[in-house]
Write a protein that holds these residues in place. Structure first.
Motif, short mmCIF file in Angstrom:
data_model
loop_
_atom_site.label_atom_id
_atom_site.label_comp_id
_atom_site.label_asym_id
_atom_site.label_seq_id
_atom_site.Cartn_x
_atom_site.Cartn_y
_atom_site.Cartn_z
N HIS A 35 0.87 -1.17 0.00
CA HIS A 35 0.00 0.00 0.00
C HIS A 35 0.91 1.22 0.00
CE1 HIS A 35 -2.54 -3.16 1.73
NE2 HIS A 35 -3.56 -2.50 1.19
N ALA A 36 0.87 2.00 -1.05
CA ALA A 36 1.85 3.09 -1.14
C ALA A 36 1.32 4.26 -1.94
CB ALA A 36 3.13 2.57 -1.79
N SER A 37 1.64 5.44 -1.46
CA SER A 37 1.57 6.65 -2.27
C SER A 37 2.99 7.21 -2.33
CB SER A 37 0.58 7.66 -1.69
OG SER A 37 0.88 7.95 -0.34
N THR A 38 3.49 7.73 -1.18
CA THR A 38 4.83 8.30 -1.13
C THR A 38 5.90 7.22 -1.10
OG1 THR A 38 4.03 10.26 0.02
CG2 THR A 38 6.38 9.76 0.23
N VAL A 39 6.95 7.46 -1.88
CA VAL A 39 8.14 6.62 -1.87
C VAL A 39 9.33 7.52 -1.53
CG1 VAL A 39 9.64 5.10 -3.23
CG2 VAL A 39 7.16 5.10 -3.62
N MET A 47 16.53 11.79 -5.83
CA MET A 47 15.19 12.38 -5.95
C MET A 47 15.09 13.24 -7.21
SD MET A 47 13.15 14.65 -3.13
CE MET A 47 11.38 14.83 -3.21
N ALA A 48 16.13 14.00 -7.51
CA ALA A 48 16.12 14.87 -8.69
C ALA A 48 16.16 14.06 -9.99
CB ALA A 48 17.30 15.84 -8.64
N SER A 49 16.91 12.99 -9.98
CA SER A 49 17.06 12.19 -11.20
C SER A 49 15.97 11.12 -11.33
CB SER A 49 18.42 11.50 -11.22
OG SER A 49 18.50 10.54 -10.16
N ARG A 50 15.35 10.80 -10.21
CA ARG A 50 14.35 9.72 -10.13
C ARG A 50 14.90 8.38 -10.60
NH1 ARG A 50 8.30 12.05 -11.49
NH2 ARG A 50 8.42 13.86 -10.12
N LYS A 51 16.18 8.20 -10.40
CA LYS A 51 16.81 6.97 -10.84
C LYS A 51 16.74 5.91 -9.74
CE LYS A 51 19.83 8.86 -14.40
NZ LYS A 51 21.23 9.07 -14.87
N GLN A 52 15.53 5.49 -9.46
CA GLN A 52 15.29 4.32 -8.64
C GLN A 52 14.01 3.65 -9.14
OE1 GLN A 52 15.06 5.96 -4.61
NE2 GLN A 52 12.83 5.75 -4.62
N LYS A 53 13.85 2.40 -8.82
CA LYS A 53 12.78 1.61 -9.44
C LYS A 53 11.40 2.18 -9.17
CE LYS A 53 10.96 -3.10 -9.87
NZ LYS A 53 10.86 -3.03 -11.32
N TYR A 54 11.10 2.54 -7.94
CA TYR A 54 9.78 3.07 -7.59
C TYR A 54 9.92 4.52 -7.14
CZ TYR A 54 8.52 -1.84 -7.77
OH TYR A 54 8.33 -3.13 -8.19
N THR A 55 9.04 5.38 -7.66
CA THR A 55 9.12 6.81 -7.36
C THR A 55 7.85 7.37 -6.73
OG1 THR A 55 8.38 7.34 -9.61
CG2 THR A 55 10.77 7.20 -9.22
N TYR A 56 6.70 6.77 -7.05
CA TYR A 56 5.42 7.20 -6.48
C TYR A 56 4.41 6.08 -6.73
CZ TYR A 56 1.74 10.35 -4.90
OH TYR A 56 0.72 10.92 -4.18
#
Length: 390
Positions: A35-39, A47-56
Protein backbone atom coordinates in the motif's frame (compact mmCIF):
# COMPACT_ATOMS: atom_id res chain seq x y z
CA UNK A 1 9.92 -9.76 -8.25
CA UNK A 2 9.18 -11.96 -11.21
CA UNK A 3 10.69 -15.30 -12.13
CA UNK A 4 10.24 -16.30 -15.77
CA UNK A 5 8.61 -19.67 -16.31
CA UNK A 6 9.40 -21.90 -19.26
CA UNK A 7 7.29 -20.59 -22.19
CA UNK A 8 6.88 -24.22 -23.30
CA UNK A 9 5.36 -25.21 -19.96
CA UNK A 10 1.66 -25.99 -19.74
CA UNK A 11 -0.89 -23.28 -19.05
CA UNK A 12 -1.56 -24.29 -15.46
CA UNK A 13 2.16 -24.47 -14.68
CA UNK A 14 2.66 -20.97 -16.03
CA UNK A 15 -0.37 -19.64 -14.15
CA UNK A 16 0.89 -21.14 -10.91
CA UNK A 17 4.26 -19.41 -11.11
CA UNK A 18 3.98 -16.34 -13.35
CA UNK A 19 4.52 -12.91 -11.85
CA UNK A 20 6.39 -13.81 -8.68
CA UNK A 21 9.73 -15.15 -7.51
CA UNK A 22 9.30 -16.27 -3.88
CA UNK A 23 13.04 -16.01 -3.23
CA UNK A 24 12.95 -12.32 -4.09
CA UNK A 25 10.84 -11.75 -0.95
CA UNK A 26 12.05 -13.98 1.88
CA UNK A 27 10.67 -17.14 0.24
CA UNK A 28 6.98 -16.28 0.67
CA UNK A 29 4.91 -17.96 -2.05
CA UNK A 30 2.72 -14.92 -2.73
CA UNK A 31 4.02 -11.42 -3.51
CA UNK A 32 3.66 -8.66 -0.92
CA UNK A 33 0.64 -6.37 -0.98
CA UNK A 34 2.21 -2.92 -0.99
CA UNK A 35 0.00 0.00 0.00
CA UNK A 36 1.85 3.09 -1.14
CA UNK A 37 1.57 6.65 -2.27
CA UNK A 38 4.83 8.30 -1.13
CA UNK A 39 8.14 6.62 -1.87
CA UNK A 40 11.26 7.95 -0.16
CA UNK A 41 14.56 8.65 -1.90
CA UNK A 42 17.93 8.11 -0.22
CA UNK A 43 19.26 11.55 -1.18
CA UNK A 44 18.45 14.73 -3.10
CA UNK A 45 20.42 13.65 -6.15
CA UNK A 46 18.40 10.44 -6.56
CA UNK A 47 15.19 12.38 -5.95
CA UNK A 48 16.12 14.87 -8.69
CA UNK A 49 17.06 12.19 -11.20
CA UNK A 50 14.35 9.72 -10.13
CA UNK A 51 16.81 6.97 -10.84
CA UNK A 52 15.29 4.32 -8.64
CA UNK A 53 12.78 1.61 -9.44
CA UNK A 54 9.78 3.07 -7.59
CA UNK A 55 9.12 6.81 -7.36
CA UNK A 56 5.42 7.20 -6.48
CA UNK A 57 2.46 4.88 -5.94
CA UNK A 58 0.77 5.79 -9.22
CA UNK A 59 3.85 4.66 -11.14
CA UNK A 60 3.72 1.09 -9.89
CA UNK A 61 4.53 -1.01 -6.84
CA UNK A 62 5.81 -4.57 -6.35
CA UNK A 63 2.15 -5.68 -6.24
CA UNK A 64 1.14 -4.15 -9.58
CA UNK A 65 4.43 -5.27 -11.12
CA UNK A 66 3.71 -8.86 -10.11
CA UNK A 67 0.40 -8.86 -11.98
CA UNK A 68 1.82 -6.95 -14.95
CA UNK A 69 4.73 -9.39 -15.20
CA UNK A 70 2.34 -12.34 -15.10
CA UNK A 71 0.23 -10.81 -17.86
CA UNK A 72 3.32 -10.08 -19.95
CA UNK A 73 4.18 -13.78 -19.82
CA UNK A 74 0.64 -14.89 -20.66
CA UNK A 75 0.12 -12.31 -23.42
CA UNK A 76 3.63 -12.33 -24.89
CA UNK A 77 3.70 -8.57 -24.34
CA UNK A 78 6.39 -5.92 -24.08
CA UNK A 79 4.49 -4.36 -21.19
CA UNK A 80 1.18 -4.30 -19.32
CA UNK A 81 -0.63 -1.60 -17.38
CA UNK A 82 -3.16 -2.41 -14.67
CA UNK A 83 -6.25 -0.21 -14.40
CA UNK A 84 -9.27 -0.04 -12.06
CA UNK A 85 -11.87 -1.70 -14.34
CA UNK A 86 -12.43 -3.47 -17.61
CA UNK A 87 -13.92 -0.31 -19.09
CA UNK A 88 -10.81 1.63 -18.07
CA UNK A 89 -8.80 -0.98 -19.98
CA UNK A 90 -10.76 0.12 -23.06
CA UNK A 91 -10.71 3.87 -22.50
CA UNK A 92 -7.03 4.32 -21.57
CA UNK A 93 -5.58 2.99 -24.86
CA UNK A 94 -8.25 4.73 -26.94
CA UNK A 95 -7.42 8.06 -25.29
CA UNK A 96 -3.72 7.32 -25.59
CA UNK A 97 -3.76 6.67 -29.33
CA UNK A 98 -6.50 9.00 -30.63
CA UNK A 99 -6.53 12.77 -31.09
CA UNK A 100 -8.98 15.34 -32.39
CA UNK A 101 -9.41 14.87 -36.13
CA UNK A 102 -8.56 11.16 -36.04
CA UNK A 103 -10.85 8.37 -37.20
CA UNK A 104 -11.49 5.09 -35.35
CA UNK A 105 -13.14 1.94 -36.68
CA UNK A 106 -15.00 -0.05 -34.02
CA UNK A 107 -16.68 -3.41 -34.51
CA UNK A 108 -20.46 -3.05 -34.30
CA UNK A 109 -20.80 -6.00 -31.93
CA UNK A 110 -18.63 -4.28 -29.34
CA UNK A 111 -19.24 -4.26 -25.56
CA UNK A 112 -21.93 -1.61 -25.04
CA UNK A 113 -19.98 0.60 -22.56
CA UNK A 114 -17.22 0.84 -25.19
CA UNK A 115 -19.80 2.10 -27.69
CA UNK A 116 -21.14 4.59 -25.15
CA UNK A 117 -17.66 5.93 -24.50
CA UNK A 118 -17.01 6.29 -28.23
CA UNK A 119 -20.34 7.96 -28.95
CA UNK A 120 -20.00 10.44 -26.09
CA UNK A 121 -16.42 11.14 -24.99
CA UNK A 122 -14.57 10.38 -28.21
CA UNK A 123 -16.95 12.26 -30.46
CA UNK A 124 -16.98 15.21 -28.05
CA UNK A 125 -13.17 15.27 -28.26
CA UNK A 126 -13.35 15.49 -32.06
CA UNK A 127 -12.70 11.85 -32.97
CA UNK A 128 -14.71 10.46 -35.88
CA UNK A 129 -16.24 7.06 -35.03
CA UNK A 130 -17.37 4.48 -37.57
CA UNK A 131 -18.82 1.06 -36.74
CA UNK A 132 -18.11 -1.89 -39.00
CA UNK A 133 -19.81 -5.23 -39.53
CA UNK A 134 -18.02 -7.98 -37.56
CA UNK A 135 -18.20 -10.17 -40.67
CA UNK A 136 -16.48 -7.57 -42.86
CA UNK A 137 -13.25 -9.57 -43.29
CA UNK A 138 -11.10 -8.13 -46.12
CA UNK A 139 -13.79 -5.50 -46.70
CA UNK A 140 -12.30 -3.58 -43.79
CA UNK A 141 -9.78 -2.12 -46.26
CA UNK A 142 -12.51 -0.05 -47.94
CA UNK A 143 -13.48 1.51 -44.58
CA UNK A 144 -10.00 2.70 -43.69
CA UNK A 145 -9.53 6.43 -44.17
CA UNK A 146 -6.32 8.48 -44.39
CA UNK A 147 -6.95 9.60 -40.77
CA UNK A 148 -7.84 6.14 -39.39
CA UNK A 149 -5.52 5.70 -36.42
CA UNK A 150 -7.17 2.78 -34.55
CA UNK A 151 -9.18 -0.31 -35.44
CA UNK A 152 -10.92 -1.65 -32.33
CA UNK A 153 -11.92 -5.31 -32.46
CA UNK A 154 -13.66 -7.76 -30.15
CA UNK A 155 -14.04 -11.45 -30.89
CA UNK A 156 -16.36 -13.11 -30.44
CA UNK A 157 -18.82 -10.21 -30.52
CA UNK A 158 -20.52 -9.05 -27.37
CA UNK A 159 -23.93 -10.67 -26.91
CA UNK A 160 -24.19 -12.16 -30.40
CA UNK A 161 -20.79 -13.90 -30.65
CA UNK A 162 -19.81 -13.17 -34.24
CA UNK A 163 -16.26 -14.25 -35.07
CA UNK A 164 -13.88 -11.87 -36.83
CA UNK A 165 -11.00 -12.70 -39.14
CA UNK A 166 -8.47 -10.87 -37.00
CA UNK A 167 -5.33 -11.57 -39.10
CA UNK A 168 -7.07 -10.18 -42.22
CA UNK A 169 -8.18 -7.06 -40.34
CA UNK A 170 -4.69 -6.61 -38.89
CA UNK A 171 -3.06 -6.84 -42.33
CA UNK A 172 -5.35 -4.18 -43.79
CA UNK A 173 -4.99 -1.86 -40.78
CA UNK A 174 -1.22 -2.12 -40.64
CA UNK A 175 -1.08 -1.41 -44.35
CA UNK A 176 -2.48 2.02 -43.47
CA UNK A 177 -0.41 2.45 -40.29
CA UNK A 178 -3.41 2.03 -37.97
CA UNK A 179 -3.06 0.47 -34.54
CA UNK A 180 -5.20 -2.60 -33.86
CA UNK A 181 -6.71 -3.08 -30.41
CA UNK A 182 -8.65 -6.14 -29.29
CA UNK A 183 -10.91 -6.76 -26.33
CA UNK A 184 -9.95 -10.36 -25.57
CA UNK A 185 -11.90 -10.80 -22.34
CA UNK A 186 -13.96 -13.77 -23.61
CA UNK A 187 -11.03 -16.02 -24.51
CA UNK A 188 -8.32 -14.76 -22.13
CA UNK A 189 -4.72 -15.24 -23.31
CA UNK A 190 -5.05 -18.93 -22.45
CA UNK A 191 -7.33 -19.54 -25.44
CA UNK A 192 -6.23 -16.70 -27.74
CA UNK A 193 -3.15 -14.47 -27.73
CA UNK A 194 -3.98 -11.38 -29.80
CA UNK A 195 -0.39 -10.14 -30.05
CA UNK A 196 0.62 -13.43 -31.68
CA UNK A 197 -1.92 -12.69 -34.43
CA UNK A 198 -0.59 -9.19 -35.14
CA UNK A 199 -2.81 -7.20 -32.78
CA UNK A 200 -0.94 -4.29 -31.17
CA UNK A 201 -2.83 -3.92 -27.91
CA UNK A 202 -4.66 -6.67 -26.01
CA UNK A 203 -7.38 -5.66 -23.55
CA UNK A 204 -8.86 -7.73 -20.73
CA UNK A 205 -11.51 -7.11 -18.13
CA UNK A 206 -9.66 -8.93 -15.36
CA UNK A 207 -12.92 -8.56 -13.44
CA UNK A 208 -14.02 -11.67 -15.33
CA UNK A 209 -12.00 -14.90 -15.52
CA UNK A 210 -8.70 -13.72 -14.01
CA UNK A 211 -10.47 -12.61 -10.81
CA UNK A 212 -13.10 -15.33 -11.10
CA UNK A 213 -15.17 -14.62 -8.00
CA UNK A 214 -17.43 -11.66 -8.86
CA UNK A 215 -15.91 -9.46 -6.19
CA UNK A 216 -13.24 -7.37 -7.93
CA UNK A 217 -13.15 -4.72 -10.66
CA UNK A 218 -9.90 -4.58 -12.63
CA UNK A 219 -8.53 -4.33 -16.15
CA UNK A 220 -5.25 -5.02 -17.91
CA UNK A 221 -3.86 -3.60 -21.15
CA UNK A 222 -0.90 -5.34 -22.81
CA UNK A 223 1.07 -3.91 -25.72
CA UNK A 224 3.69 -4.97 -28.23
CA UNK A 225 7.08 -3.27 -28.50
CA UNK A 226 5.87 -0.65 -30.97
CA UNK A 227 3.01 0.59 -28.78
CA UNK A 228 4.25 0.00 -25.24
CA UNK A 229 5.87 3.37 -24.50
CA UNK A 230 2.87 5.34 -25.73
CA UNK A 231 0.47 3.16 -23.73
CA UNK A 232 2.57 3.59 -20.60
CA UNK A 233 2.64 7.37 -21.08
CA UNK A 234 -1.16 7.50 -21.45
CA UNK A 235 -1.60 5.39 -18.34
CA UNK A 236 0.61 7.73 -16.34
CA UNK A 237 -1.04 10.88 -17.66
CA UNK A 238 -4.54 9.64 -16.85
CA UNK A 239 -3.66 8.45 -13.35
CA UNK A 240 -5.57 5.20 -13.83
CA UNK A 241 -3.87 3.21 -11.10
CA UNK A 242 -5.48 0.16 -9.49
CA UNK A 243 -5.75 -0.52 -5.75
CA UNK A 244 -3.19 -3.01 -4.37
CA UNK A 245 -5.70 -5.28 -2.66
CA UNK A 246 -7.69 -5.64 -5.89
CA UNK A 247 -4.51 -6.34 -7.84
CA UNK A 248 -3.52 -9.01 -5.34
CA UNK A 249 -6.94 -10.67 -5.55
CA UNK A 250 -6.67 -10.91 -9.33
CA UNK A 251 -3.14 -12.28 -9.10
CA UNK A 252 -4.45 -14.92 -6.71
CA UNK A 253 -7.35 -15.67 -9.05
CA UNK A 254 -4.91 -16.24 -11.91
CA UNK A 255 -3.50 -19.28 -10.13
CA UNK A 256 -6.74 -21.22 -10.63
CA UNK A 257 -7.96 -19.61 -13.87
CA UNK A 258 -6.83 -22.53 -16.01
CA UNK A 259 -8.72 -25.21 -14.12
CA UNK A 260 -11.76 -22.95 -13.79
CA UNK A 261 -11.79 -22.21 -17.51
CA UNK A 262 -11.63 -25.94 -18.27
CA UNK A 263 -14.81 -26.42 -16.25
CA UNK A 264 -16.52 -23.33 -17.69
CA UNK A 265 -15.71 -24.49 -21.22
CA UNK A 266 -16.80 -28.09 -20.70
CA UNK A 267 -20.08 -27.18 -19.03
CA UNK A 268 -20.94 -24.41 -21.50
CA UNK A 269 -20.37 -26.63 -24.54
CA UNK A 270 -22.44 -29.42 -23.01
CA UNK A 271 -25.34 -27.06 -22.33
CA UNK A 272 -25.00 -25.33 -25.72
CA UNK A 273 -25.26 -28.68 -27.50
CA UNK A 274 -28.26 -29.66 -25.38
CA UNK A 275 -29.97 -26.32 -26.02
CA UNK A 276 -29.60 -26.71 -29.78
CA UNK A 277 -32.14 -29.52 -29.69
CA UNK A 278 -34.65 -27.94 -27.34
CA UNK A 279 -38.06 -26.65 -28.43
CA UNK A 280 -38.30 -22.93 -27.88
CA UNK A 281 -34.68 -22.31 -28.94
CA UNK A 282 -34.24 -20.90 -32.44
CA UNK A 283 -30.44 -20.72 -32.36
CA UNK A 284 -27.48 -21.13 -30.05
CA UNK A 285 -24.76 -18.51 -30.52
CA UNK A 286 -21.57 -20.29 -29.45
CA UNK A 287 -18.54 -20.27 -31.78
CA UNK A 288 -17.44 -23.66 -30.47
CA UNK A 289 -20.49 -25.30 -32.06
CA UNK A 290 -20.14 -26.68 -35.58
CA UNK A 291 -23.42 -24.93 -36.47
CA UNK A 292 -21.99 -21.49 -35.73
CA UNK A 293 -21.14 -19.47 -38.88
CA UNK A 294 -17.79 -18.46 -37.40
CA UNK A 295 -16.82 -21.91 -36.17
CA UNK A 296 -14.07 -22.36 -38.78
CA UNK A 297 -12.35 -19.10 -37.75
CA UNK A 298 -12.69 -20.00 -34.07
CA UNK A 299 -11.20 -23.44 -34.69
CA UNK A 300 -8.35 -21.97 -36.75
CA UNK A 301 -7.32 -19.24 -34.33
CA UNK A 302 -8.57 -20.15 -30.84
CA UNK A 303 -7.51 -23.04 -28.63
CA UNK A 304 -10.63 -23.06 -26.46
CA UNK A 305 -13.88 -21.43 -25.47
CA UNK A 306 -15.01 -19.85 -22.24
CA UNK A 307 -18.34 -20.16 -20.44
CA UNK A 308 -20.26 -17.32 -22.11
CA UNK A 309 -22.70 -17.70 -25.01
CA UNK A 310 -26.22 -16.70 -26.04
CA UNK A 311 -29.41 -18.36 -27.16
CA UNK A 312 -32.12 -16.93 -29.39
CA UNK A 313 -35.62 -17.82 -28.25
CA UNK A 314 -38.01 -19.06 -30.92
CA UNK A 315 -40.43 -16.15 -31.09
CA UNK A 316 -41.77 -13.59 -28.68
CA UNK A 317 -40.31 -10.45 -27.24
CA UNK A 318 -39.60 -8.85 -23.90
CA UNK A 319 -42.51 -10.67 -22.23
CA UNK A 320 -41.10 -14.07 -23.17
CA UNK A 321 -37.56 -13.02 -22.22
CA UNK A 322 -38.73 -11.89 -18.79
CA UNK A 323 -40.73 -15.09 -18.28
CA UNK A 324 -37.61 -17.13 -19.09
CA UNK A 325 -35.45 -15.14 -16.69
CA UNK A 326 -37.99 -15.03 -13.87
CA UNK A 327 -38.37 -18.82 -13.91
CA UNK A 328 -34.67 -19.40 -13.28
CA UNK A 329 -33.57 -20.48 -9.84
CA UNK A 330 -29.85 -21.24 -10.02
CA UNK A 331 -28.97 -18.69 -12.70
CA UNK A 332 -28.74 -15.23 -11.19
CA UNK A 333 -30.00 -12.17 -13.02
CA UNK A 334 -27.01 -9.90 -13.15
CA UNK A 335 -24.44 -8.23 -15.35
CA UNK A 336 -20.81 -9.19 -15.71
CA UNK A 337 -19.59 -12.77 -16.02
CA UNK A 338 -16.52 -14.93 -15.49
CA UNK A 339 -17.29 -15.69 -11.86
CA UNK A 340 -18.06 -19.05 -10.29
CA UNK A 341 -21.83 -18.54 -10.48
CA UNK A 342 -24.16 -18.83 -13.49
CA UNK A 343 -25.89 -15.69 -14.75
CA UNK A 344 -28.46 -14.78 -17.38
CA UNK A 345 -29.42 -11.47 -19.00
CA UNK A 346 -31.71 -10.29 -21.79
CA UNK A 347 -29.43 -8.79 -24.46
CA UNK A 348 -30.56 -5.46 -25.88
CA UNK A 349 -29.44 -4.99 -29.49
CA UNK A 350 -31.19 -1.76 -30.47
CA UNK A 351 -27.87 0.10 -30.63
CA UNK A 352 -26.49 -1.96 -33.52
CA UNK A 353 -25.81 0.19 -36.55
CA UNK A 354 -24.65 -2.18 -39.30
CA UNK A 355 -24.43 -5.70 -37.84
CA UNK A 356 -27.26 -8.16 -38.29
CA UNK A 357 -29.17 -8.82 -35.05
CA UNK A 358 -31.14 -12.09 -34.60
CA UNK A 359 -34.76 -11.64 -35.58
CA UNK A 360 -36.34 -14.93 -34.45
CA UNK A 361 -36.89 -13.82 -30.87
CA UNK A 362 -35.20 -12.39 -27.78
CA UNK A 363 -31.48 -13.03 -27.20
CA UNK A 364 -30.55 -14.38 -23.77
CA UNK A 365 -26.90 -14.34 -22.74
CA UNK A 366 -25.83 -17.15 -20.44
CA UNK A 367 -22.76 -17.22 -18.21
CA UNK A 368 -22.15 -20.84 -17.26
CA UNK A 369 -20.58 -21.08 -13.85
CA UNK A 370 -19.08 -23.93 -11.88
CA UNK A 371 -22.32 -25.58 -10.77
CA UNK A 372 -23.25 -29.12 -11.84
CA UNK A 373 -24.39 -29.29 -15.47
CA UNK A 374 -27.44 -31.41 -14.64
CA UNK A 375 -28.75 -28.74 -12.27
CA UNK A 376 -28.14 -25.94 -14.75
CA UNK A 377 -29.87 -27.93 -17.49
CA UNK A 378 -32.95 -28.40 -15.32
CA UNK A 379 -32.95 -24.68 -14.54
CA UNK A 380 -32.77 -23.75 -18.23
CA UNK A 381 -35.58 -26.19 -18.99
CA UNK A 382 -37.74 -24.32 -16.44
CA UNK A 383 -36.96 -21.08 -18.24
CA UNK A 384 -37.86 -22.47 -21.64
CA UNK A 385 -41.15 -23.85 -20.32
CA UNK A 386 -42.03 -20.50 -18.80
CA UNK A 387 -41.16 -18.61 -22.00
CA UNK A 388 -43.32 -20.96 -24.06
CA UNK A 389 -46.26 -20.31 -21.78
CA UNK A 390 -45.89 -16.54 -21.61
Amino acid sequence: MSKKTDPQAGANTRLAHAGNDPHAFFGFVNPPVVHASTVLFPDAETMASRKQKYTYGTRGTPTTDALADAMNELEGAAGTVVVPSGLAAVTVPLLGFLSSGDHVLIVDSVYHPTRHFADTMLTRLGVEVTYYDPLVGPGIAALLQPNTKVVFTEAPGSGTFEMQDIPTIVAAAHGRDAVVMMDNTWATPLFYRPLDHGVDISIQAATKYPAGHSDILLGTVSANDACWERLLAAHGALGMCAAPDDVYQVLRGLRTMGVRLERHQQSALALARWLEGQPGVARVLHPGLESHPGHAIWKRDFSGASGLFSIVLAGGGEKQAHAFLNALDIFGLGYSWGGYESLAVHVQLTDRKVAFAPQEGPVIRLQIGLEDVEDLQADLARGLTAAAGA
